[in-house]
Motif scaffolding. Sequence first.
Motif, PDB file in Angstrom:
ATOM      1  N   ASP A 252       0.852  -1.380   0.094  1.00  0.00           N
ATOM      2  CA  ASP A 252      -0.120   0.023   0.033  1.00  0.00           C
ATOM      3  C   ASP A 252       0.977   1.190  -0.013  1.00  0.00           C
ATOM      4  O   ASP A 252       0.502   2.101  -0.658  1.00  0.00           O
ATOM      5  N   GLN A 254       3.905   1.409  -1.215  1.00  0.00           N
ATOM      6  CA  GLN A 254       4.520   1.672  -2.489  1.00  0.00           C
ATOM      7  C   GLN A 254       3.570   2.142  -3.486  1.00  0.00           C
ATOM      8  O   GLN A 254       3.687   2.953  -4.324  1.00  0.00           O
ATOM      9  N   HIS A 255       2.267   1.874  -3.227  1.00  0.00           N
ATOM     10  CA  HIS A 255       1.190   2.325  -4.195  1.00  0.00           C
ATOM     11  C   HIS A 255       0.838   3.863  -3.993  1.00  0.00           C
ATOM     12  O   HIS A 255       0.869   4.437  -5.066  1.00  0.00           O
ATOM     13  N   GLN A 256       1.036   3.928  -3.007  1.00  0.00           N
ATOM     14  CA  GLN A 256       0.682   5.579  -2.462  1.00  0.00           C
ATOM     15  C   GLN A 256       1.993   6.542  -3.235  1.00  0.00           C
ATOM     16  O   GLN A 256       2.033   7.471  -3.625  1.00  0.00           O
ATOM     17  N   GLN A 257       3.045   5.935  -2.874  1.00  0.00           N
ATOM     18  CA  GLN A 257       4.415   6.572  -3.441  1.00  0.00           C
ATOM     19  C   GLN A 257       4.285   6.817  -4.947  1.00  0.00           C
ATOM     20  O   GLN A 257       4.404   7.892  -5.490  1.00  0.00           O
ATOM     21  N   LEU A 258       3.735   5.494  -5.665  1.00  0.00           N
ATOM     22  CA  LEU A 258       3.784   5.763  -7.147  1.00  0.00           C
ATOM     23  C   LEU A 258       2.685   6.775  -7.482  1.00  0.00           C
ATOM     24  O   LEU A 258       2.694   7.553  -8.641  1.00  0.00           O
ATOM     25  N   LYS A 259       1.561   6.700  -6.538  1.00  0.00           N
ATOM     26  CA  LYS A 259       0.622   7.448  -7.241  1.00  0.00           C
ATOM     27  C   LYS A 259       0.700   9.021  -6.917  1.00  0.00           C
ATOM     28  O   LYS A 259       0.228   9.818  -7.806  1.00  0.00           O
ATOM     29  N   SER A 260       1.468   9.214  -5.848  1.00  0.00           N
ATOM     30  CA  SER A 260       1.937  10.855  -5.725  1.00  0.00           C
ATOM     31  C   SER A 260       3.094  11.071  -6.495  1.00  0.00           C
ATOM     32  O   SER A 260       2.858  12.310  -7.083  1.00  0.00           O
ATOM     33  N   SER A 261       3.746  10.135  -7.225  1.00  0.00           N
ATOM     34  CA  SER A 261       4.798  10.489  -8.357  1.00  0.00           C
ATOM     35  C   SER A 261       4.038  10.714  -9.590  1.00  0.00           C
ATOM     36  O   SER A 261       4.405  11.884 -10.229  1.00  0.00           O
ATOM     37  N   SER A 262       2.947   9.982  -9.821  1.00  0.00           N
ATOM     38  CA  SER A 262       2.078  10.453 -11.059  1.00  0.00           C
ATOM     39  C   SER A 262       1.544  11.661 -11.000  1.00  0.00           C
ATOM     40  O   SER A 262       1.269  11.961 -12.129  1.00  0.00           O
ATOM     41  N   ASP A 263       0.929  12.094  -9.900  1.00  0.00           N
ATOM     42  CA  ASP A 263       0.377  13.040  -9.711  1.00  0.00           C
ATOM     43  C   ASP A 263       1.075  14.635  -9.826  1.00  0.00           C
ATOM     44  O   ASP A 263       0.367  15.615 -10.043  1.00  0.00           O
TER      45      ASP A 263
END
Length: 264
Positions: A252, A254-263
């Motif tokens: 979760d 790691q998913h949040q980090q990827l989502k933050s990077s994509s935003d």
Amino acid sequence: MHESDQPEISGPTSKSQRTKMGKSEDETKNLNKKPKDVEISIPIVYGNIAFWLGKKASEYQSHKWTLYVRGATNEDLGVIVKRAVFQLHSSFNNPTRTLESPPFEVSESGWGEFEVAITLFFHSDVCDKPLNLYHHLKLYPEDENSSMSTKKPVVVESYDEIVFSDPSEAFLARVQNHPAVTFPRLPAGFTLPPPIPVEDASKRRRGDTKDHPLSQWFMNFSEADELLQLAAARQQVQAHIAKLRRQISMVDGQHQQLKSSSDQ
């Protein structure tokens, strides 16, 4: 202390517990080759058996007794325990009794009851922290209506399951076929080296207590053993659930980090 005119015979009494040994600093620093979330347990029994001396009893010598630590099924504890120290009452000659090999027991005679401190030291690949046990040496029965006898002893024993978390590969390999040890289910993919050859059979027979002259008075702790094994299994399941939750939390995160990077 008790007077020697009290009744002698009583039924055996017992208690059960589970002692989890903590890891030492050296163990926590060196976690390589250790299966995670694995526990290994060793059921033990400690206590005493006391016989009234009858006509041979004197003011200061009314009973003969044996104090001991044994395997719950009378197996040799020498594979785990390196040394046992019994601290008797200061009125005894040499009150600190050290036993470097099994059977771990002390036999004496006297008239008084007292608390005994028992310290178990383990082999270096097991645990570097000793385990302290306490037992009240019992000579006289709880039931005041019991009659005096020299044939039936007073028996008081306690059951303990010693639990070691995250045991080393060397420890697991050494005890994997030993009957005194409750061996765990290992994680998938974790393999042990071939079993170490069993030590000389005559040495093991000297260490176990199956043919002990007092074994007819030993208590049967099979039900306590089964209950504690169920508790251990439940604890292992809980540990596995906790591990899965940690893994889910990491995913979760790691998913949040990827989502933050994509935003961004």
